[in-house]
Motif scaffolding. Structure first.
Motif, mmCIF file in Angstrom:
data_model
loop_
_atom_site.group_PDB
_atom_site.id
_atom_site.type_symbol
_atom_site.label_atom_id
_atom_site.label_comp_id
_atom_site.label_asym_id
_atom_site.label_seq_id
_atom_site.Cartn_x
_atom_site.Cartn_y
_atom_site.Cartn_z
ATOM 1 N N TYR A 90 0.861 -1.180 0.000
ATOM 2 C CA TYR A 90 0.000 0.000 0.000
ATOM 3 C C TYR A 90 0.901 1.234 0.000
ATOM 4 C CZ TYR A 90 -2.526 3.816 2.287
ATOM 5 O OH TYR A 90 -3.044 5.035 2.618
ATOM 6 N N ILE A 91 0.647 2.135 -0.946
ATOM 7 C CA ILE A 91 1.431 3.372 -0.989
ATOM 8 C C ILE A 91 0.751 4.413 -0.111
ATOM 9 C CG2 ILE A 91 2.350 5.230 -2.443
ATOM 10 C CD1 ILE A 91 2.308 3.298 -4.802
ATOM 11 N N ASN A 92 1.386 4.725 0.980
ATOM 12 C CA ASN A 92 0.891 5.798 1.837
ATOM 13 C C ASN A 92 1.097 7.118 1.087
ATOM 14 O OD1 ASN A 92 0.670 7.846 3.775
ATOM 15 N ND2 ASN A 92 1.222 6.427 5.419
ATOM 16 N N PRO A 93 0.016 7.805 0.750
ATOM 17 C CA PRO A 93 0.153 8.946 -0.159
ATOM 18 C C PRO A 93 0.877 10.164 0.420
ATOM 19 C CG PRO A 93 -2.103 8.774 0.631
ATOM 20 C CD PRO A 93 -1.381 7.562 1.154
ATOM 21 N N LYS A 94 1.012 10.209 1.717
ATOM 22 C CA LYS A 94 1.575 11.407 2.343
ATOM 23 C C LYS A 94 3.011 11.687 1.874
ATOM 24 C CE LYS A 94 1.929 13.741 6.730
ATOM 25 N NZ LYS A 94 2.355 13.583 8.109
ATOM 26 N N GLY A 95 3.161 12.773 1.139
ATOM 27 C CA GLY A 95 4.500 13.200 0.702
ATOM 28 C C GLY A 95 5.065 12.416 -0.476
ATOM 29 N N VAL A 96 4.307 11.477 -0.992
ATOM 30 C CA VAL A 96 4.817 10.662 -2.097
ATOM 31 C C VAL A 96 4.623 11.398 -3.426
ATOM 32 C CG1 VAL A 96 4.554 8.495 -3.383
ATOM 33 C CG2 VAL A 96 4.430 8.500 -0.893
ATOM 34 N N THR A 97 5.702 11.560 -4.159
ATOM 35 C CA THR A 97 5.623 12.260 -5.444
ATOM 36 C C THR A 97 5.473 11.258 -6.586
ATOM 37 O OG1 THR A 97 8.005 12.164 -5.844
ATOM 38 C CG2 THR A 97 7.195 14.053 -4.574
ATOM 39 N N LYS A 98 5.166 11.812 -7.742
ATOM 40 C CA LYS A 98 5.034 11.002 -8.946
ATOM 41 C C LYS A 98 6.348 10.277 -9.254
ATOM 42 C CE LYS A 98 3.371 11.740 -13.664
ATOM 43 N NZ LYS A 98 4.395 12.206 -14.611
ATOM 44 N N ASP A 99 7.463 10.988 -9.097
ATOM 45 C CA ASP A 99 8.768 10.372 -9.356
ATOM 46 C C ASP A 99 9.070 9.221 -8.389
ATOM 47 O OD1 ASP A 99 9.431 11.795 -11.568
ATOM 48 O OD2 ASP A 99 10.791 13.198 -10.569
ATOM 49 N N MET A 100 8.691 9.386 -7.143
ATOM 50 C CA MET A 100 8.912 8.306 -6.168
ATOM 51 C C MET A 100 8.113 7.068 -6.564
ATOM 52 S SD MET A 100 8.662 10.397 -2.612
ATOM 53 C CE MET A 100 9.762 11.747 -2.212
ATOM 54 N N LYS A 101 6.891 7.316 -7.010
ATOM 55 C CA LYS A 101 6.060 6.192 -7.468
ATOM 56 C C LYS A 101 6.678 5.517 -8.685
ATOM 57 C CE LYS A 101 1.521 7.733 -5.901
ATOM 58 N NZ LYS A 101 0.236 8.294 -6.348
ATOM 59 N N THR A 102 7.246 6.336 -9.556
ATOM 60 C CA THR A 102 7.923 5.764 -10.735
ATOM 61 C C THR A 102 9.040 4.832 -10.294
ATOM 62 O OG1 THR A 102 7.411 7.680 -12.094
ATOM 63 C CG2 THR A 102 9.280 6.350 -12.798
ATOM 64 N N GLU A 225 25.417 19.748 -20.714
ATOM 65 C CA GLU A 225 24.933 20.363 -19.475
ATOM 66 C C GLU A 225 23.580 21.019 -19.674
ATOM 67 O OE1 GLU A 225 29.151 21.238 -17.165
ATOM 68 O OE2 GLU A 225 28.339 22.735 -18.523
ATOM 69 N N GLN A 226 23.429 21.668 -20.815
ATOM 70 C CA GLN A 226 22.135 22.299 -21.118
ATOM 71 C C GLN A 226 21.042 21.249 -21.312
ATOM 72 O OE1 GLN A 226 22.790 24.934 -24.448
ATOM 73 N NE2 GLN A 226 24.389 26.018 -23.325
ATOM 74 N N ASN A 227 21.404 20.166 -22.015
ATOM 75 C CA ASN A 227 20.425 19.109 -22.251
ATOM 76 C C ASN A 227 19.992 18.409 -20.966
ATOM 77 O OD1 ASN A 227 20.372 19.581 -24.954
ATOM 78 N ND2 ASN A 227 21.791 17.935 -25.494
ATOM 79 N N ILE A 228 20.932 18.234 -20.058
ATOM 80 C CA ILE A 228 20.597 17.588 -18.786
ATOM 81 C C ILE A 228 19.505 18.398 -18.084
ATOM 82 C CG2 ILE A 228 21.476 17.109 -16.449
ATOM 83 C CD1 ILE A 228 24.152 16.287 -17.873
ATOM 84 N N LYS A 229 19.669 19.713 -18.145
ATOM 85 C CA LYS A 229 18.656 20.592 -17.538
ATOM 86 C C LYS A 229 17.353 20.568 -18.335
ATOM 87 C CE LYS A 229 21.385 24.008 -15.049
ATOM 88 N NZ LYS A 229 22.521 24.707 -15.644
ATOM 89 N N LYS A 230 17.499 20.742 -19.634
ATOM 90 C CA LYS A 230 16.324 20.838 -20.516
ATOM 91 C C LYS A 230 15.483 19.565 -20.474
ATOM 92 C CE LYS A 230 17.078 20.725 -25.091
ATOM 93 N NZ LYS A 230 16.436 19.531 -25.598
ATOM 94 N N ASP A 231 16.142 18.425 -20.564
ATOM 95 C CA ASP A 231 15.426 17.142 -20.611
ATOM 96 C C ASP A 231 15.204 16.524 -19.233
ATOM 97 O OD1 ASP A 231 15.333 17.316 -23.374
ATOM 98 O OD2 ASP A 231 17.245 16.274 -23.623
ATOM 99 N N LYS A 232 15.612 17.267 -18.197
ATOM 100 C CA LYS A 232 15.459 16.785 -16.821
ATOM 101 C C LYS A 232 16.075 15.402 -16.632
ATOM 102 C CE LYS A 232 11.666 19.604 -15.425
ATOM 103 N NZ LYS A 232 10.619 19.841 -14.515
ATOM 104 N N LEU A 233 17.256 15.236 -17.184
ATOM 105 C CA LEU A 233 17.905 13.930 -17.098
ATOM 106 C C LEU A 233 18.373 13.611 -15.685
ATOM 107 C CD1 LEU A 233 19.919 13.732 -20.415
ATOM 108 C CD2 LEU A 233 17.658 12.847 -19.867
ATOM 109 N N ASP A 234 18.571 14.658 -14.895
ATOM 110 C CA ASP A 234 18.916 14.405 -13.497
ATOM 111 C C ASP A 234 17.740 13.725 -12.786
ATOM 112 O OD1 ASP A 234 17.534 16.763 -13.928
ATOM 113 O OD2 ASP A 234 18.628 17.940 -12.443
ATOM 114 N N TYR A 235 16.535 14.153 -13.135
ATOM 115 C CA TYR A 235 15.353 13.514 -12.558
ATOM 116 C C TYR A 235 15.214 12.073 -13.049
ATOM 117 C CZ TYR A 235 13.776 17.971 -10.671
ATOM 118 O OH TYR A 235 13.688 19.127 -9.954
ATOM 119 N N ALA A 236 15.454 11.888 -14.352
ATOM 120 C CA ALA A 236 15.372 10.538 -14.922
ATOM 121 C C ALA A 236 16.402 9.624 -14.260
ATOM 122 C CB ALA A 236 15.604 10.590 -16.424
ATOM 123 N N SER A 237 17.587 10.183 -14.027
ATOM 124 C CA SER A 237 18.659 9.428 -13.392
ATOM 125 C C SER A 237 18.269 9.057 -11.956
ATOM 126 C CB SER A 237 19.932 10.276 -13.406
ATOM 127 O OG SER A 237 20.964 9.606 -12.763
#
Ligand SMILES: [Zn+2]
Length: 311
Positions: A90-102, A225-237
């Protein structure tokens, strides 16, 4: 057992699709699986054989103590497995983001793909056997996530989670920079070799070639460096990194202690390829990437056989 600690290693990794750097994860000492001076088993000794995975329930009950010590599988970790053999989260929704669920979905899919069945399931609150939640109490920013067998909770610690983004971003850039450097050296060597013997003239030519490649790489790195920001690759990583972190913790929930084998996701100080080359992280959603090794998977199968034998 319960901590994954982030640190950066500049070790190159060559996986099926990923050629980025490795993220080293270490864990706090575990009373049952702390690394001692005893000789580490080989992969063969530590990977349950196919025959061992097809014994009778009685066999697992009778030989539990021996299996536990050889393969480091622990009934006591398995408090989150429901009677039907599933971990129903069961995912306790409190504070859980979309990325965490991913990340959680990735972790669940890694195990289910390898175990060949839906052993881990995301469940409604009603009838769940384990809970996923965001913890924010930790004062130790080195704890990424943990499996708490007493409360049957898989917790992700918010502080290190938030902190991880900048280090992952930095690592993506550094990996790419290292890759460009290596390519440059190889090209310069090829060029230098093609010129033959070293004279003042060839030395100057090689230097000019090196200078032009260096300038090109500088531009490439800036674009990256620009692409990492633009494509949010840090988030993907980060999604991938935490996918492996949570897969490790789910391994504990399945009954696994730490592995002495460096490549295993269940290793306490494992190098794992969760920080990727910035070009490859883009492909990750479709790459079929799965960090679990044969040993991780065979041990989990053994742990589940043991669970069934006792329930
Ligand atoms: Zn662990």
């Amino acid at each position: 057992m319960k901590n994954r600690k982030m640190a950066i290693a500049a070790v190159a990794f060559a996986g099926t699709l990923f050629f980025g750097g490795k993220m080293v994860t270490t864990h706090a000492a575990d009373t049952t699986t702390a690394i001692t001076a005893t000789k580490a088993p080989t992969q063969n000794q530590f990977t349950p054989s196919n025959a061992l995975l097809h014994k009778s329930a009685k066999y697992y009950r009778t030989n539990y103590t021996k299996l536990r010590s050889q393969y480091r599988v622990y009934k006591s970790y398995q408090s989150g497995i429901a009677k039907n053999g599933q971990i129903k989260i069961y995912i306790n929704p409190k504070g859980v983001t979309k990325d965490m669920k991913t990340s959680l979905r990735l972790a669940v899919s890694y195990w289910n793909q390898k175990l060949g069945t839906n052993v881990i399931k995301l469940n409604a609150k009603k009838g769940h056997s384990a809970e996923f939640k965001v913890a924010s109490k930790s004062t130790d920013a080195e704890e990424d996530a943990y499996w708490d067998q007493d409360s049957r909770t898989l917790a992700l610690d918010l502080k290190p989670y938030n902190k991880s983004l900048s280090s992952l971003s930095q690592q993506l850039t550094e990996n790419y920079s290292d890759k460009l450097d290596k390519e440059l050296e190889a090209k310069v060597k090829t060029y230098s070799d093609s010129l033959g013997s070293t004279t003042p003239d060839t030395t100057a030519k090689v230097q000019a070639y090196r200078d032009s490649l260096t300038a090109q790489n500088k531009a490439k790195l800036s674009e990256a460096e620009q692409n990492i920001k633009k494509d949010k690759l840090d988030y993907a990583s980060r999604n991938l990194y935490y996918g492996a972190v949570l897969a490790h913790e789910l391994g504990h929930a399945l009954g696994l202690g730490h592995s002495p084998l460096a490549d295993d996701t269940m290793n306490a100080t494992s190098d794992s390829p969760e920080v990727h080359d910035y070009e490859d992280v883009l492909k990750a959603p479709k790459s079929g990437y799965n960090p679990l090794t044969k040993t991780d998977v065979s041990r989990a199968k053994l742990a589940l056989q043991i669970f069934k034998a006792f329930h």
